[in-house]
Design a protein around this motif. Structure first.
Motif, PDB file in Angstrom:
ATOM      1  N   ALA A  14       0.828  -1.208   0.000  1.00 47.08           N
ATOM      2  CA  ALA A  14       0.000   0.000   0.000  1.00 47.08           C
ATOM      3  C   ALA A  14       0.864   1.259   0.000  1.00 47.08           C
ATOM      4  CB  ALA A  14      -0.899   0.006   1.232  1.00 47.08           C
ATOM      5  N   PRO A  15       0.332   2.344  -0.552  1.00 46.86           N
ATOM      6  CA  PRO A  15       1.034   3.626  -0.459  1.00 46.86           C
ATOM      7  C   PRO A  15       1.163   4.054   1.012  1.00 46.86           C
ATOM      8  CG  PRO A  15      -0.741   3.743  -2.076  1.00 46.86           C
ATOM      9  CD  PRO A  15      -0.888   2.442  -1.347  1.00 46.86           C
ATOM     10  N   ALA A  16       2.145   4.871   1.306  1.00 47.97           N
ATOM     11  CA  ALA A  16       2.375   5.345   2.674  1.00 47.97           C
ATOM     12  C   ALA A  16       1.127   6.006   3.254  1.00 47.97           C
ATOM     13  CB  ALA A  16       3.537   6.332   2.693  1.00 47.97           C
ATOM     14  N   GLY A  17       0.861   5.707   4.516  1.00 50.53           N
ATOM     15  CA  GLY A  17      -0.239   6.353   5.226  1.00 50.53           C
ATOM     16  C   GLY A  17      -1.594   5.692   5.076  1.00 50.53           C
ATOM     17  N   GLN A  18      -1.684   4.566   4.391  1.00 49.79           N
ATOM     18  CA  GLN A  18      -2.970   3.899   4.193  1.00 49.79           C
ATOM     19  C   GLN A  18      -3.412   3.168   5.454  1.00 49.79           C
ATOM     20  OE1 GLN A  18      -5.077   3.861   1.423  1.00 49.79           O
ATOM     21  NE2 GLN A  18      -3.727   5.526   0.799  1.00 49.79           N
ATOM     22  N   MET A  19      -4.719   3.067   5.623  1.00 51.93           N
ATOM     23  CA  MET A  19      -5.316   2.345   6.739  1.00 51.93           C
ATOM     24  C   MET A  19      -5.999   1.096   6.197  1.00 51.93           C
ATOM     25  SD  MET A  19      -4.587   4.412   9.216  1.00 51.93           S
ATOM     26  CE  MET A  19      -5.626   4.213  10.622  1.00 51.93           C
ATOM     27  N   CYS A  20      -6.006   0.030   6.987  1.00 52.16           N
ATOM     28  CA  CYS A  20      -6.669  -1.215   6.606  1.00 52.16           C
ATOM     29  C   CYS A  20      -8.176  -1.004   6.629  1.00 52.16           C
ATOM     30  CB  CYS A  20      -6.272  -2.332   7.572  1.00 52.16           C
ATOM     31  SG  CYS A  20      -7.123  -3.892   7.268  1.00 52.16           S
ATOM     32  N   ALA A  21      -8.855  -1.389   5.544  1.00 48.19           N
ATOM     33  CA  ALA A  21     -10.305  -1.244   5.464  1.00 48.19           C
ATOM     34  C   ALA A  21     -11.022  -2.248   6.361  1.00 48.19           C
ATOM     35  CB  ALA A  21     -10.768  -1.412   4.018  1.00 48.19           C
ATOM     36  N   GLY A  22     -10.326  -3.296   6.791  1.00 49.49           N
ATOM     37  CA  GLY A  22     -10.945  -4.304   7.643  1.00 49.49           C
ATOM     38  C   GLY A  22     -10.872  -3.982   9.116  1.00 49.49           C
ATOM     39  N   CYS A  23      -9.663  -3.663   9.600  1.00 46.64           N
ATOM     40  CA  CYS A  23      -9.484  -3.453  11.039  1.00 46.64           C
ATOM     41  C   CYS A  23      -9.266  -1.991  11.409  1.00 46.64           C
ATOM     42  CB  CYS A  23      -8.324  -4.298  11.553  1.00 46.64           C
ATOM     43  SG  CYS A  23      -6.713  -3.808  10.897  1.00 46.64           S
ATOM     44  N   GLY A  24      -8.998  -1.144  10.424  1.00 45.70           N
ATOM     45  CA  GLY A  24      -8.816   0.275  10.696  1.00 45.70           C
ATOM     46  C   GLY A  24      -7.428   0.665  11.181  1.00 45.70           C
ATOM     47  N   LYS A  25      -6.503  -0.313  11.243  1.00 48.24           N
ATOM     48  CA  LYS A  25      -5.144  -0.004  11.706  1.00 48.24           C
ATOM     49  C   LYS A  25      -4.284   0.449  10.535  1.00 48.24           C
ATOM     50  CE  LYS A  25      -5.284  -3.310  15.480  1.00 48.24           C
ATOM     51  NZ  LYS A  25      -4.694  -4.549  16.011  1.00 48.24           N
ATOM     52  N   ARG A  26      -3.260   1.229  10.846  1.00 47.10           N
ATOM     53  CA  ARG A  26      -2.330   1.717   9.825  1.00 47.10           C
ATOM     54  C   ARG A  26      -1.567   0.549   9.217  1.00 47.10           C
ATOM     55  NH1 ARG A  26      -0.967   6.468   8.389  1.00 47.10           N
ATOM     56  NH2 ARG A  26      -1.850   7.415  10.241  1.00 47.10           N
ATOM     57  N   ILE A  27      -1.364   0.591   7.921  1.00 50.23           N
ATOM     58  CA  ILE A  27      -0.596  -0.426   7.212  1.00 50.23           C
ATOM     59  C   ILE A  27       0.865  -0.005   7.215  1.00 50.23           C
ATOM     60  CG2 ILE A  27      -0.221  -1.543   4.987  1.00 50.23           C
ATOM     61  CD1 ILE A  27      -3.263  -1.135   4.491  1.00 50.23           C
ATOM     62  N   GLY A  28       1.733  -0.894   7.661  1.00 53.35           N
ATOM     63  CA  GLY A  28       3.151  -0.591   7.777  1.00 53.35           C
ATOM     64  C   GLY A  28       3.869  -0.583   6.436  1.00 53.35           C
TER      65      GLY A  28
END
Length: 64
Positions: A14-28
Motif C-alpha cells: 500500500a502507499p504510505a499512510g494507508q489504513m486497513c479497510a478491515g481493522c482500521g489499523k495503519r498499514i506498515g
C-alpha cells in the motif's frame, strides 16, 4: 440487500499512510496487503487495502 460490493484484485504494498479497510489499523511500510475495489451501488469505485492476515476481512466478506 447489500449496498456495497468488494472485490480483491491482487497482493501488493500500500502507499504510505494507508489504513486497513478491515481493522482500521495503519498499514506498515513494506507490509503485504490485498488491494481491492469497493463498488457502491452508485458512484465511483474506491480502492481499498486490507492486511493479508486481517481477521475482520473474512467476517466482512461472508454473506449476511
Amino acid at each position: 440487500m447489500t449496498t456495497n460490493r468488494e472485490t480483491h484484485e491482487y497482493l501488493t504494498f500500500a502507499p504510505a499512510g494507508q489504513m486497513c479497510a478491515g481493522c482500521g489499523k495503519r498499514i506498515g511500510a513494506l507490509e503485504p496487503v490485498r488491494r481491492g475495489m469497493l463498488a457502491p451501488e452508485t458512484g465511483t469505485p474506491v480502492v481499498v487495502y486490507r492486511h493479508v492476515t486481517c481477521r475482520r476481512m473474512a467476517a466482512s466478506a461472508s454473506p449476511s
